[in-house]
Design an enzyme around this catalytic site. Sequence first.
Site, PDB file in Angstrom:
ATOM      1  N   ASP A  11      -6.967  -8.563   0.835  1.00 37.26           N
ATOM      2  CA  ASP A  11      -7.795  -7.557   1.524  1.00 37.26           C
ATOM      3  C   ASP A  11      -9.195  -8.126   1.756  1.00 37.26           C
ATOM      4  O   ASP A  11     -10.200  -7.609   1.258  1.00 37.26           O
ATOM      5  CB  ASP A  11      -7.869  -6.247   0.713  1.00 37.26           C
ATOM      6  CG  ASP A  11      -8.526  -6.418  -0.652  1.00 37.26           C
ATOM      7  OD1 ASP A  11      -9.086  -5.413  -1.157  1.00 37.26           O
ATOM      8  OD2 ASP A  11      -8.511  -7.531  -1.208  1.00 37.26           O
ATOM      9  N   ASP A  16     -11.478 -12.736  -1.509  1.00 36.33           N
ATOM     10  CA  ASP A  16     -10.190 -13.021  -0.868  1.00 36.33           C
ATOM     11  C   ASP A  16     -10.328 -14.197   0.101  1.00 36.33           C
ATOM     12  O   ASP A  16      -9.452 -15.052   0.203  1.00 36.33           O
ATOM     13  CB  ASP A  16      -9.696 -11.812  -0.080  1.00 36.33           C
ATOM     14  CG  ASP A  16      -9.549 -10.564  -0.902  1.00 36.33           C
ATOM     15  OD1 ASP A  16     -10.577  -9.917  -1.199  1.00 36.33           O
ATOM     16  OD2 ASP A  16      -8.407 -10.237  -1.282  1.00 36.33           O
ATOM     17  N   ASN A  38     -10.533  -3.531   0.328  1.00 34.26           N
ATOM     18  CA  ASN A  38     -11.997  -3.679   0.440  1.00 34.26           C
ATOM     19  C   ASN A  38     -12.519  -3.019   1.707  1.00 34.26           C
ATOM     20  O   ASN A  38     -13.670  -2.596   1.774  1.00 34.26           O
ATOM     21  CB  ASN A  38     -12.384  -5.153   0.453  1.00 34.26           C
ATOM     22  CG  ASN A  38     -12.295  -5.779  -0.925  1.00 34.26           C
ATOM     23  OD1 ASN A  38     -12.656  -5.151  -1.921  1.00 34.26           O
ATOM     24  ND2 ASN A  38     -11.795  -7.006  -0.994  1.00 34.26           N
ATOM     25  N   THR A 121      -4.047 -10.162  -4.037  1.00 39.05           N
ATOM     26  CA  THR A 121      -5.439 -10.119  -4.484  1.00 39.05           C
ATOM     27  C   THR A 121      -6.146  -8.858  -3.984  1.00 39.05           C
ATOM     28  O   THR A 121      -7.372  -8.798  -3.921  1.00 39.05           O
ATOM     29  CB  THR A 121      -6.212 -11.366  -3.985  1.00 39.05           C
ATOM     30  OG1 THR A 121      -6.205 -11.366  -2.553  1.00 39.05           O
ATOM     31  CG2 THR A 121      -5.578 -12.639  -4.510  1.00 39.05           C
ATOM     32  N   PHE A 161     -10.749  -2.096  -9.342  1.00 37.18           N
ATOM     33  CA  PHE A 161     -10.575  -1.584  -7.982  1.00 37.18           C
ATOM     34  C   PHE A 161      -9.137  -1.716  -7.457  1.00 37.18           C
ATOM     35  O   PHE A 161      -8.585  -0.745  -6.926  1.00 37.18           O
ATOM     36  CB  PHE A 161     -11.548  -2.307  -7.041  1.00 37.18           C
ATOM     37  CG  PHE A 161     -11.450  -1.860  -5.607  1.00 37.18           C
ATOM     38  CD1 PHE A 161     -10.733  -2.621  -4.687  1.00 37.18           C
ATOM     39  CD2 PHE A 161     -12.052  -0.692  -5.171  1.00 37.18           C
ATOM     40  CE1 PHE A 161     -10.630  -2.220  -3.356  1.00 37.18           C
ATOM     41  CE2 PHE A 161     -11.952  -0.280  -3.850  1.00 37.18           C
ATOM     42  CZ  PHE A 161     -11.240  -1.039  -2.932  1.00 37.18           C
ATOM     43  N   ASN A 162      -8.539  -2.918  -7.514  1.00 31.11           N
ATOM     44  CA  ASN A 162      -7.213  -3.121  -6.906  1.00 31.11           C
ATOM     45  C   ASN A 162      -6.174  -2.176  -7.509  1.00 31.11           C
ATOM     46  O   ASN A 162      -5.310  -1.661  -6.801  1.00 31.11           O
ATOM     47  CB  ASN A 162      -6.751  -4.567  -7.076  1.00 31.11           C
ATOM     48  CG  ASN A 162      -7.515  -5.530  -6.193  1.00 31.11           C
ATOM     49  OD1 ASN A 162      -8.119  -5.126  -5.200  1.00 31.11           O
ATOM     50  ND2 ASN A 162      -7.527  -6.802  -6.576  1.00 31.11           N
ATOM     51  N   HIS A 236     -13.334 -13.218  -8.084  1.00 27.51           N
ATOM     52  CA  HIS A 236     -12.084 -12.773  -8.693  1.00 27.51           C
ATOM     53  C   HIS A 236     -10.840 -13.488  -8.144  1.00 27.51           C
ATOM     54  O   HIS A 236     -10.069 -14.085  -8.891  1.00 27.51           O
ATOM     55  CB  HIS A 236     -11.894 -11.266  -8.457  1.00 27.51           C
ATOM     56  CG  HIS A 236     -13.078 -10.425  -8.808  1.00 27.51           C
ATOM     57  ND1 HIS A 236     -13.415 -10.075 -10.098  1.00 27.51           N
ATOM     58  CD2 HIS A 236     -14.001  -9.845  -8.002  1.00 27.51           C
ATOM     59  CE1 HIS A 236     -14.493  -9.314 -10.084  1.00 27.51           C
ATOM     60  NE2 HIS A 236     -14.877  -9.168  -8.828  1.00 27.51           N
ATOM     61  N   ASP A 237     -10.640 -13.404  -6.845  1.00 24.47           N
ATOM     62  CA  ASP A 237      -9.316 -13.677  -6.269  1.00 24.47           C
ATOM     63  C   ASP A 237      -8.837 -15.122  -6.351  1.00 24.47           C
ATOM     64  O   ASP A 237      -7.640 -15.349  -6.575  1.00 24.47           O
ATOM     65  CB  ASP A 237      -9.290 -13.175  -4.819  1.00 24.47           C
ATOM     66  CG  ASP A 237      -9.447 -11.657  -4.762  1.00 24.47           C
ATOM     67  OD1 ASP A 237      -9.833 -11.142  -3.694  1.00 24.47           O
ATOM     68  OD2 ASP A 237      -9.199 -10.992  -5.788  1.00 24.47           O
TER      69      ASP A 237
HETATM   70  O1  RIB Z   1     -12.005  -5.647  -8.476  1.00 23.67           O
HETATM   71  C1  RIB Z   1     -12.077  -6.835  -7.746  1.00 23.67           C
HETATM   72  C2  RIB Z   1     -10.979  -6.900  -6.730  1.00 23.67           C
HETATM   73  O2  RIB Z   1     -11.100  -5.823  -5.800  1.00 23.67           O
HETATM   74  C3  RIB Z   1     -11.052  -8.178  -5.872  1.00 23.67           C
HETATM   75  O3  RIB Z   1      -9.769  -8.529  -5.451  1.00 23.67           O
HETATM   76  C4  RIB Z   1     -11.870  -7.734  -4.700  1.00 23.67           C
HETATM   77  O4  RIB Z   1     -11.630  -8.533  -3.538  1.00 23.67           O
HETATM   78  C5  RIB Z   1     -11.345  -6.342  -4.494  1.00 23.67           C
HETATM   79  O5  RIB Z   1     -10.126  -6.429  -3.774  1.00 23.67           O
HETATM   80 CA    CA Z   2      -9.347  -8.701  -3.047  1.00 24.49          CA
END
Ligand code: RIB
Ligand code: CA
Length: 309
Positions: A11, A16, A38, A121, A161-162, A236-237
Amino acid sequence: MPTPSIILDCDPGHDDALAIVVAARYTNLVGITTVSGNAPIESTTHNALVMKDLLGLKVPVHKGAVRPLVAPPQYAAYVHGESGLDGADLPEPTSKHDSDDAVGYLIDTCRATEGLWLVPTGPLTNIAMALRLAPDLGRRIAGISLMGGGTFGNRTTAAEFNIWVDPEAADVVFNYGGPLVMAGLHLTHQFRATQARIDRVKALPGQLANVLGDLMQFFTDTYMRRHHGMDGGAVHDPCSVLVLSHPDLFVSRPAHVVVELNGTHTRGMTLIDQRDLKEVLEPNCDVLWEIEAEPAFDLMIDAIAHFSR
Ligand code: RIB
Ligand code: CA
């Protein structure tokens, strides 16, 4: 370790975008699927195409879920901006997406090419739909390496979040029964775009390095503005990709992980059972706990340099 073959479900999203770079460099990137997260699906798909063209890739891009399985769609403009990739002068993509059926692409490709890794991701909507429509995928893929969850949250106190966007989809994935690798926030917060690292990217020649340097700067500035003690944005990703291409940079331990679906304050939380009790349930996940951040970031910078011209 043979080069892993993967489909990246993403996303974009600043991190990403960086996951696309390391996936293109260090894996056999078979395909990209996009998901609402996102930013709305039109934006995340557009952003994936921008990265495809900036890297000069031939990889197919398939548009996926417009919204989560049950919950209403939620976005993260407060981190990534309204476009999902704010902070840089991005070229308009010339590529078009290959279909509006990411789920069908995931099913057909995993049946035709066994041993693929699925690397989500973003929210897990596409992956869950594919597993529900084609339960045989669980036996055909090499595994799922996801960015999500953790021992703490970011969208809420408890939820990352994801997972928070689509907990029902995450529940399907954590129960699919095959190999599962989890890069949670407790891991990804060790992998930060500090100013020194951003400056190394900005010093690289070429348009890609220039764009990614600006995107990293925007991402890190947002993190520094929103957090008290972080020295850079948590990238993160790429962790979910690098653990497949460079596993020696990580420490993981198997554990049983469940997703909370109903808690008033905890919906979307991943509960990682770390108790030293024989009664705990069999592990369903390899939870990543440590990353060697400096060599991992060197790999990411090398990947950017490889494609930047
Ligand atoms: O919480 C972080 C995640 O949420 C990452 O993958 C960021 O790109 C969002 O998708
Ligand atoms: Ca992401």
